[in-house]
Motif scaffolding. Structure first.
Motif, PDB file in Angstrom:
ATOM      1  N   LYS A  17      -1.763  -8.286   2.913  1.00  0.00           N
ATOM      2  CA  LYS A  17      -2.220  -7.186   3.758  1.00  0.00           C
ATOM      3  C   LYS A  17      -2.752  -7.716   5.084  1.00  0.00           C
ATOM      4  CE  LYS A  17      -2.045  -4.117   0.420  1.00  0.00           C
ATOM      5  NZ  LYS A  17      -0.848  -3.303   0.461  1.00  0.00           N
ATOM      6  N   ARG A  42      -8.649   1.607  -2.990  1.00  0.00           N
ATOM      7  CA  ARG A  42      -7.388   2.130  -2.463  1.00  0.00           C
ATOM      8  C   ARG A  42      -6.422   0.999  -2.139  1.00  0.00           C
ATOM      9  NH1 ARG A  42      -7.842   6.277   2.076  1.00  0.00           N
ATOM     10  NH2 ARG A  42      -5.611   6.214   1.780  1.00  0.00           N
ATOM     11  N   SER A  72      -2.701   0.593  -3.698  1.00  0.00           N
ATOM     12  CA  SER A  72      -1.506   0.378  -2.884  1.00  0.00           C
ATOM     13  C   SER A  72      -0.785  -0.898  -3.332  1.00  0.00           C
ATOM     14  CB  SER A  72      -1.924   0.366  -1.413  1.00  0.00           C
ATOM     15  OG  SER A  72      -1.296  -0.619  -0.706  1.00  0.00           O
ATOM     16  N   GLU A  73      -1.548  -1.934  -3.699  1.00  0.00           N
ATOM     17  CA  GLU A  73      -0.923  -3.174  -4.162  1.00  0.00           C
ATOM     18  C   GLU A  73      -0.180  -2.949  -5.488  1.00  0.00           C
ATOM     19  OE1 GLU A  73      -3.045  -6.709  -3.530  1.00  0.00           O
ATOM     20  OE2 GLU A  73      -2.172  -7.760  -5.236  1.00  0.00           O
ATOM     21  N   ARG A  86       1.018  -0.146  -6.598  1.00  0.00           N
ATOM     22  CA  ARG A  86       2.144   0.752  -6.401  1.00  0.00           C
ATOM     23  C   ARG A  86       3.310   0.059  -5.693  1.00  0.00           C
ATOM     24  NH1 ARG A  86       1.064   5.543  -8.295  1.00  0.00           N
ATOM     25  NH2 ARG A  86      -0.931   6.619  -8.128  1.00  0.00           N
ATOM     26  N   ASP A  94       2.820   0.627   0.578  1.00  0.00           N
ATOM     27  CA  ASP A  94       1.559   1.149   1.099  1.00  0.00           C
ATOM     28  C   ASP A  94       1.445   2.639   0.810  1.00  0.00           C
ATOM     29  OD1 ASP A  94       0.393  -1.193   2.004  1.00  0.00           O
ATOM     30  OD2 ASP A  94       1.656  -1.219   3.783  1.00  0.00           O
ATOM     31  N   PHE A  95       1.525   2.981  -0.475  1.00  0.00           N
ATOM     32  CA  PHE A  95       1.370   4.371  -0.900  1.00  0.00           C
ATOM     33  C   PHE A  95       0.110   4.486  -1.734  1.00  0.00           C
ATOM     34  CE2 PHE A  95       5.871   3.210  -2.003  1.00  0.00           C
ATOM     35  CZ  PHE A  95       6.468   3.737  -0.872  1.00  0.00           C
ATOM     36  N   THR A  96      -0.580   5.611  -1.634  1.00  0.00           N
ATOM     37  CA  THR A  96      -1.643   5.877  -2.613  1.00  0.00           C
ATOM     38  C   THR A  96      -1.464   7.284  -3.178  1.00  0.00           C
ATOM     39  OG1 THR A  96      -3.158   6.436  -0.815  1.00  0.00           O
ATOM     40  CG2 THR A  96      -3.350   4.241  -1.711  1.00  0.00           C
ATOM     41  N   ASP A 112       4.661   7.046  -6.463  1.00  0.00           N
ATOM     42  CA  ASP A 112       5.154   6.044  -5.497  1.00  0.00           C
ATOM     43  C   ASP A 112       6.451   6.481  -4.801  1.00  0.00           C
ATOM     44  OD1 ASP A 112       3.135   4.794  -6.894  1.00  0.00           O
ATOM     45  OD2 ASP A 112       4.492   3.619  -8.131  1.00  0.00           O
ATOM     46  N   PHE A 151      -2.129   4.355   4.370  1.00  0.00           N
ATOM     47  CA  PHE A 151      -1.689   3.038   4.862  1.00  0.00           C
ATOM     48  C   PHE A 151      -0.350   3.064   5.598  1.00  0.00           C
ATOM     49  CE2 PHE A 151      -4.257   1.757   1.019  1.00  0.00           C
ATOM     50  CZ  PHE A 151      -5.338   1.295   1.745  1.00  0.00           C
TER      51      PHE A 151
END
Ligand SMILES: C[S@@+](CC[C@H](N)C(=O)[O-])C[C@H]1O[C@@H](n2cnc3c(N)ncnc32)[C@H](O)[C@@H]1O
Length: 274
Positions: A25, A35, A39-40, A42, A45-47, A51, A81
């Protein structure tokens, strides 16, 4: 000797840099650790739930039924993100903007995804930033649950969308209003009320085209997420504090419990600007 004078500080910088760079990152301060972990896990860079699979559902539908949107202006509301907005660009959407109320995620997104125009804006005042009738497609992936006054935000989004523009809401849903759950950042969750949402959309200038219940899919997605946490625990422990991992796990076990007991659900809604 002179060569050594230049080489040693350079080597020290390299070694120091390695230890200050625990993951891939970009370093941006004030990002919420839980968060970042999400994201990691998934793998992008989605939360949001589901996904890439969830984004693919939407992209496929648009390509089949509203392909003109690909050339129009698109707005990712609560873009986080920036992974979703970037994924849309990579899938043929030509003009994508992203807004988020959190300046830390916007700094992160700006530093990583150059083909999207990101800005730190509250969705409740988005019409101060963009012209009327500017967007052809506006979408929110797991954002509306964080907003208490949904009508104000939906009205603002209608203002900046052209007549006939498409709105997509992907979110947690509830049949009955219950005590608010807390999300990963400790803030109350206010899922979309299935009793109220059609009226809320209509009041704010949107006509509902389709409502798709994703509750059972949400259960599977959250089971998979918790399984990923188990599988990757060793790796995650190298990047995050034990207390953040515990908080993360407790939040999602609780959400999964609520989903399994149908206290919480998931929904995908398409609407058209009147
Ligand atoms: C669960 S995250 C989802 C992020 C992103 N949509 C994704 O799928 O990766 C919710 C995001 O909504 C943003 N948000 C919450 N309230 C907002 C508001 N009033 N205006 C803009 N963004 C907001 C939060 O800062 C957060 O980044």
């Amino acid at each position: 000797m002179k060569k050594l004078l230049y080489t040693v500080p350079f080597l020290l910088l390299l070694i120091g840099g390695y230890f200050l760079w625990p993951s891939s990152k970009p370093v941006v301060s004030n990002l919420n650790e839980a968060r970042l972990m999400l994201s990691e896990l998934r793998g992008g860079d989605f939360t949001h739930a589901g996904d890439r699979e969830a984004v693919d559902m939407v992209i496929t539908k648009i390509k089949q039924e509203a392909s003109e949107v690909l050339n129009g202006n698109c707005l990712d509301v609560g873009c986080g993100f920036g992974g979703t907005a970037d994924y849309l660009v990579k899938n043929g959407f030509k003009h994508v903007w992203g807004i988020d109320i959190d300046p830390a995620v916007i700094n992160y997104a700006k530093s990583k995804y150059k083909q999207v125009q990101f800005s730190s804006v509250d969705a409740a005042s988005v019409s101060l930033k963009f012209d009327r009738d500017f967007f052809s497609f506006v979408y929110l992936f797991n954002v509306l649950y964080a907003i208490e006054d949904k009508v104000t935000v939906l009205r603002q989004l209608a203002r900046v969308s052209k007549p006939g523009a498409l709105l997509m809401i992907f979110d947690y849903s509830v049949e009955e209003t219950t005590e608010p759950l807390l999300d990963l950042t400790g803030k109350p969750m206010r899922p979309v009320s299935m009793k109220k949402i059609k009226q809320q959309l209509y009041e704010s200038g949107w006509e509902v085209l389709e409502v798709r219940d994703l509750s059972e899919t949400f259960v599977v997605w959250y089971e998979q997420l918790l399984q990923k946490l188990e599988d990757k625990k060793k790796e995650i422990k190298g990047h995050f504090l034990e207390k953040d991992i515990a908080k993360f796990s407790a939040t999602y076990i609780h959400i999964l419990h609520q989903l399994r007991h149908k206290i919480l659900g998931g929904v995908l809604i398409y609407a058209k600007r009147i």
